[in-house]
Design an enzyme around this catalytic site. Structure first.
Site, PDB file in Angstrom:
ATOM      1  N   LYS A  30      -1.889   1.891  -1.867  1.00 33.33           N
ATOM      2  CA  LYS A  30      -3.327   2.154  -1.809  1.00 33.33           C
ATOM      3  C   LYS A  30      -3.595   3.385  -2.656  1.00 33.33           C
ATOM      4  O   LYS A  30      -3.051   4.458  -2.400  1.00 33.33           O
ATOM      5  CB  LYS A  30      -3.759   2.370  -0.349  1.00 33.33           C
ATOM      6  CG  LYS A  30      -5.264   2.533  -0.202  1.00 33.33           C
ATOM      7  CD  LYS A  30      -5.645   3.992  -0.193  1.00 33.33           C
ATOM      8  CE  LYS A  30      -7.114   4.178  -0.483  1.00 33.33           C
ATOM      9  NZ  LYS A  30      -7.535   5.590  -0.399  1.00 33.33           N
ATOM     10  N   GLY A  33      -9.800   7.267  -4.843  1.00 34.97           N
ATOM     11  CA  GLY A  33     -10.536   8.516  -4.795  1.00 34.97           C
ATOM     12  C   GLY A  33     -10.034   9.548  -5.770  1.00 34.97           C
ATOM     13  O   GLY A  33      -9.940   9.322  -6.964  1.00 34.97           O
ATOM     14  N   GLY A  66     -14.375   6.022  -4.641  1.00 34.37           N
ATOM     15  CA  GLY A  66     -15.543   6.761  -4.133  1.00 34.37           C
ATOM     16  C   GLY A  66     -16.185   7.701  -5.140  1.00 34.37           C
ATOM     17  O   GLY A  66     -17.397   7.625  -5.384  1.00 34.37           O
ATOM     18  N   ASP A 183      -8.783   2.172   2.763  1.00 33.70           N
ATOM     19  CA  ASP A 183      -7.636   2.367   3.676  1.00 33.70           C
ATOM     20  C   ASP A 183      -7.562   1.224   4.686  1.00 33.70           C
ATOM     21  O   ASP A 183      -6.485   0.698   4.972  1.00 33.70           O
ATOM     22  CB  ASP A 183      -7.765   3.703   4.427  1.00 33.70           C
ATOM     23  CG  ASP A 183      -7.559   4.899   3.508  1.00 33.70           C
ATOM     24  OD1 ASP A 183      -6.461   5.021   2.930  1.00 33.70           O
ATOM     25  OD2 ASP A 183      -8.487   5.702   3.343  1.00 33.70           O
ATOM     26  N   LYS A 242      -7.699   7.798   8.205  1.00 38.78           N
ATOM     27  CA  LYS A 242      -6.533   7.432   7.376  1.00 38.78           C
ATOM     28  C   LYS A 242      -5.317   7.142   8.256  1.00 38.78           C
ATOM     29  O   LYS A 242      -4.621   6.146   8.089  1.00 38.78           O
ATOM     30  CB  LYS A 242      -6.185   8.561   6.404  1.00 38.78           C
ATOM     31  CG  LYS A 242      -6.949   8.489   5.095  1.00 38.78           C
ATOM     32  CD  LYS A 242      -6.324   9.385   4.041  1.00 38.78           C
ATOM     33  CE  LYS A 242      -7.219   9.538   2.836  1.00 38.78           C
ATOM     34  NZ  LYS A 242      -7.686   8.285   2.244  1.00 38.78           N
TER      35      LYS A 242
END
Length: 283
Positions: A30, A33, A66, A183, A242
């Protein structure tokens, strides 16, 4: 520091048991950001992913974006509002999210992997109904809660030897598009794929007893210890969701979940192919 040929050979020999362990298994990365902002770092991350694929590890890359969404909203003069850390997403914002995530970011990562010599195919959660969702909360608008995950498109892409690059946009049966937390999507997809590990790249060292002192890093956390660490305030703020996603992934059958610092060059390789590792591991 320039390595001698003997040192290079030694590095490869030490990595061999890990390569053998992970061969043909699925690792979900993952990536999102703030770890994506620096171009040089982005390049290094993609190189690591191509290297892992080349030695027979099946890597699935799931990305957010984001900061880039916020940037695009600013450009079109749209204000960003957050409620409990989630972006309020009206219909127009949902369109922009889809444009930035499934378009700009997804295709630039696919391109980058291919320029390095890897093979990648971009997917969004709306492709092949990979991520089906419904509205999480009316006051958040088109922020989606995942109702089901169909991993067949991901498995098909892996089967053909490509790296699936997935943007976390979901859809419902009516065709509405939802912004999905990356996430959350990564933990669900990793669980459904029966992944060997999920690596979450962030912009912190990992979970530290004192968040201002990287020397207090907790290298390993059993999921049963997490609630106590939350009560003590060791896990707080934006790290709570998270960590909840890490716990969710373990409960769904992922063997190991790591939170690592995406700003450290080659952090994926250090985590996957060395004894020491980096960051915090959840088991």
């Amino acid at each position: 520091m320039e390595l001698t040929n003997a040192q290079r050979a030694d590095v490869l020999v030490q990595a061999l048991p890990y390569i053998q362990d992970y061969k043909d298994k699925i690792i979900v990365v993952k990536y999102g950001g703030n770890a994506m902002i620096n171009e040089e770092l982005k390049n290094a991350v993609m190189r690591d992913i191509v290297l892992l694929t080349t030695v027979g590890i099946r890597v699935v890359l799931i990305h957010g974006g984001g900061p880039e969404i916020t940037d695009m909203l600013k450009r079109v003069g749209k204000e960003t509002k957050f409620v409990n850390g989630l972006r309020v997403t009206d219909a127009e914002t949902a369109e922009i999210v889809q444009m930035v995530l499934a378009g700009k970011i997804n295709k630039s990562l696919v391109n980058l992997i291919q320029n390095i010599g890897g093979k990648a195919i971009g997917l969004s959660g709306a492709d092949g109904h990979l991520i089906e969702a419904e509205m999480l909360d009316e006051q958040l608008g088109y922020v989606g809660e995942i109702t089901s995950v169909n991993t067949q498109p991901v498995l098909d892409v892996l089967e053909k030897g490509y790296i699936p690059v997935i943007s976390t946009v979901g859809c419902d049966k009516e065709g509405n598009v939802y912004n999905i937390n990356a996430d959350t999507a990564a933990s669900r997809i990793a669980g459904m794929l029966g992944a060997e590990s999920l690596i979450s790249m962030t912009d912190i060292t990992g979970i530290c007893r004192d968040k201002d002192d990287p020397g207090t890093l907790i290298p390993k956390i059993n999921v049963s210890e997490a609630p106590q660490l939350m009560r003590e305030g060791v896990i707080s703020g934006g790290m709570i969701p998270k960590v909840e996603c890490c716990i969710e992934a373990i409960r769904r059958g992922v063997k190991k979940v790591f939170i690592i610092d995406g700003r450290v060059p080659h952090s994926i390789l250090i985590e996957t192919l060395t004894d020491e590792g980096i960051g915090t591991m959840f088991v």
